[in-house]
Enzyme design. Sequence first.
Site, mmCIF file in Angstrom:
data_model
loop_
_atom_site.group_PDB
_atom_site.id
_atom_site.type_symbol
_atom_site.label_atom_id
_atom_site.label_comp_id
_atom_site.label_asym_id
_atom_site.label_seq_id
_atom_site.Cartn_x
_atom_site.Cartn_y
_atom_site.Cartn_z
ATOM 1 N N SER A 138 44.368 16.986 18.931
ATOM 2 C CA SER A 138 44.773 17.037 20.346
ATOM 3 C C SER A 138 45.121 18.481 20.675
ATOM 4 O O SER A 138 45.597 19.223 19.805
ATOM 5 C CB SER A 138 46.012 16.164 20.571
ATOM 6 N N TYR A 170 54.352 13.974 17.815
ATOM 7 C CA TYR A 170 52.909 13.745 17.980
ATOM 8 C C TYR A 170 52.140 15.065 17.842
ATOM 9 O O TYR A 170 51.148 15.145 17.102
ATOM 10 C CB TYR A 170 52.653 13.121 19.357
HETATM 11 P P1 NAP Z 1 43.902 4.375 23.009
HETATM 12 O O1 NAP Z 1 43.098 4.174 24.248
HETATM 13 O O2 NAP Z 1 45.360 4.046 23.031
HETATM 14 O O3 NAP Z 1 43.191 3.615 21.796
HETATM 15 C C1 NAP Z 1 43.787 3.685 20.540
HETATM 16 C C2 NAP Z 1 42.866 3.047 19.512
HETATM 17 O O4 NAP Z 1 43.437 3.253 18.222
HETATM 18 C C3 NAP Z 1 42.724 1.559 19.715
HETATM 19 O O5 NAP Z 1 41.415 1.211 19.358
HETATM 20 C C4 NAP Z 1 43.754 0.999 18.739
HETATM 21 O O6 NAP Z 1 43.415 -0.309 18.271
HETATM 22 C C5 NAP Z 1 43.621 1.987 17.608
HETATM 23 N N1 NAP Z 1 44.793 2.067 16.733
HETATM 24 C C6 NAP Z 1 46.072 2.367 17.053
HETATM 25 N N2 NAP Z 1 46.848 2.351 15.967
HETATM 26 C C7 NAP Z 1 46.037 2.035 14.926
HETATM 27 C C8 NAP Z 1 46.254 1.838 13.551
HETATM 28 N N3 NAP Z 1 47.486 1.966 12.995
HETATM 29 N N4 NAP Z 1 45.188 1.517 12.763
HETATM 30 C C9 NAP Z 1 43.959 1.363 13.298
HETATM 31 N N5 NAP Z 1 43.688 1.541 14.604
HETATM 32 C C10 NAP Z 1 44.722 1.861 15.411
HETATM 33 O O7 NAP Z 1 43.846 5.911 22.537
HETATM 34 P P2 NAP Z 1 42.837 7.114 22.913
HETATM 35 O O8 NAP Z 1 43.402 7.814 24.095
HETATM 36 O O9 NAP Z 1 41.443 6.653 22.913
HETATM 37 O O10 NAP Z 1 43.118 8.065 21.662
HETATM 38 C C11 NAP Z 1 42.265 8.122 20.551
HETATM 39 C C12 NAP Z 1 42.608 9.377 19.772
HETATM 40 O O11 NAP Z 1 42.506 10.503 20.636
HETATM 41 C C13 NAP Z 1 44.033 9.393 19.216
HETATM 42 O O12 NAP Z 1 44.036 9.976 17.938
HETATM 43 C C14 NAP Z 1 44.770 10.275 20.203
HETATM 44 O O13 NAP Z 1 45.894 10.897 19.625
HETATM 45 C C15 NAP Z 1 43.685 11.269 20.551
HETATM 46 N N6 NAP Z 1 43.897 11.979 21.820
HETATM 47 C C16 NAP Z 1 43.899 11.297 23.001
HETATM 48 C C17 NAP Z 1 44.111 12.014 24.179
HETATM 49 C C18 NAP Z 1 44.136 11.349 25.539
HETATM 50 O O14 NAP Z 1 44.530 12.017 26.527
HETATM 51 N N7 NAP Z 1 43.731 10.103 25.666
HETATM 52 C C19 NAP Z 1 44.319 13.403 24.143
HETATM 53 C C20 NAP Z 1 44.307 14.038 22.908
HETATM 54 C C21 NAP Z 1 44.087 13.323 21.749
HETATM 55 P P3 NAP Z 1 43.814 -1.659 19.117
HETATM 56 O O15 NAP Z 1 42.811 -1.739 20.254
HETATM 57 O O16 NAP Z 1 43.650 -2.745 18.125
HETATM 58 O O17 NAP Z 1 45.222 -1.467 19.593
#
Ligand code: NAP
Length: 247
Positions: free
Chosen positions: A138, A152
């Site tokens: 991130s 985080y």
């Molecule tokens: P999201 O929409 O909240 O989706 C999270 C995903 O991770 C879901 O598929 C969830 O599964 C899964 N998950 C959560 N905890 C887990 C665990 N302990 N074991 C296995 N799977 C798990 O998140 P996102 O925004 O797509 O983020 C994905 C990645 O991008 C993360 O690493 C996040 O830190 C990074 N990121 C996101 C942003 C942003 O602005 N969105 C920015 C920077 C970085 P379930 O569906 O079963 O809950």
Amino acid sequence: MIVTGGSRGIGAATARLAAERGYAVVVNYVSNKTAAEDVVASIKTAGGSAIAVKGDVAEERDVLHLFEAADRFGRLSGLVNNAGIVYRAQTVAEMDIARIDRMMRVNVTGSILCAREAVRRMSKSRGGEGGAIVSVSSVAAKLGGSGQYVDYAASKGAIDTFTVGLAKEVVEEDIRVYGVRPGIIDTEIHASGGQPHRVADLAPTLPMKRAGTAEEVAKAILWLASSEASYSTGAILDVSGARSILP
Ligand code: NAP
């Protein structure tokens, strides 16, 4: 290709695009079975191949099960370490150890455990055929997350360092290792961190006056995983619409 957290957000977009690009995809999820099955169904409807596998990346037993399921599905050529969590905005002074432990366990330990299993399978010296590992960091790793989630941000800083070190460690195994640093991406993670309006609130303040999409991050991930990025191992690519280079 295994995509951890492939049921929603960036992971789901990555799983779908990976299938479009010809990968058979293992869609990992931790609790939202319906969402994972929806991703698998949409891949199959489009003519691709996918399975959903439940597992908490923070639990070694679950990670072993995930990779064993993938082994039965085919030879592993890619891992996307995408699963990650945020919690409600808190200062460091307010954080309890349960929060800090879980954050590190999912975001850092989970990614390292999955990378370990991938390296064990992909390494040429162990009979593998190489591959690519892309971890989702991130821009918080650079910005620090002050007043919101320094824990985080620190977990993502660890992912950046792990990416650089692992890239060098396995370069002779024909394994390429990358990171992506998304900025503000329109997914449900913000609501899970108690800020459902975060994307709408921040969009006007961002350099491009909008958040990124999960698909825009997925394209970067799939490019890095492909042979197009053959000499870029060790790279960590910002996918942040220039957010990270603001002062
Ligand atoms: P999201 O929409 O909240 O989706 C999270 C995903 O991770 C879901 O598929 C969830 O599964 C899964 N998950 C959560 N905890 C887990 C665990 N302990 N074991 C296995 N799977 C798990 O998140 P996102 O925004 O797509 O983020 C994905 C990645 O991008 C993360 O690493 C996040 O830190 C990074 N990121 C996101 C942003 C942003 O602005 N969105 C920015 C920077 C970085 P379930 O569906 O079963 O809950």
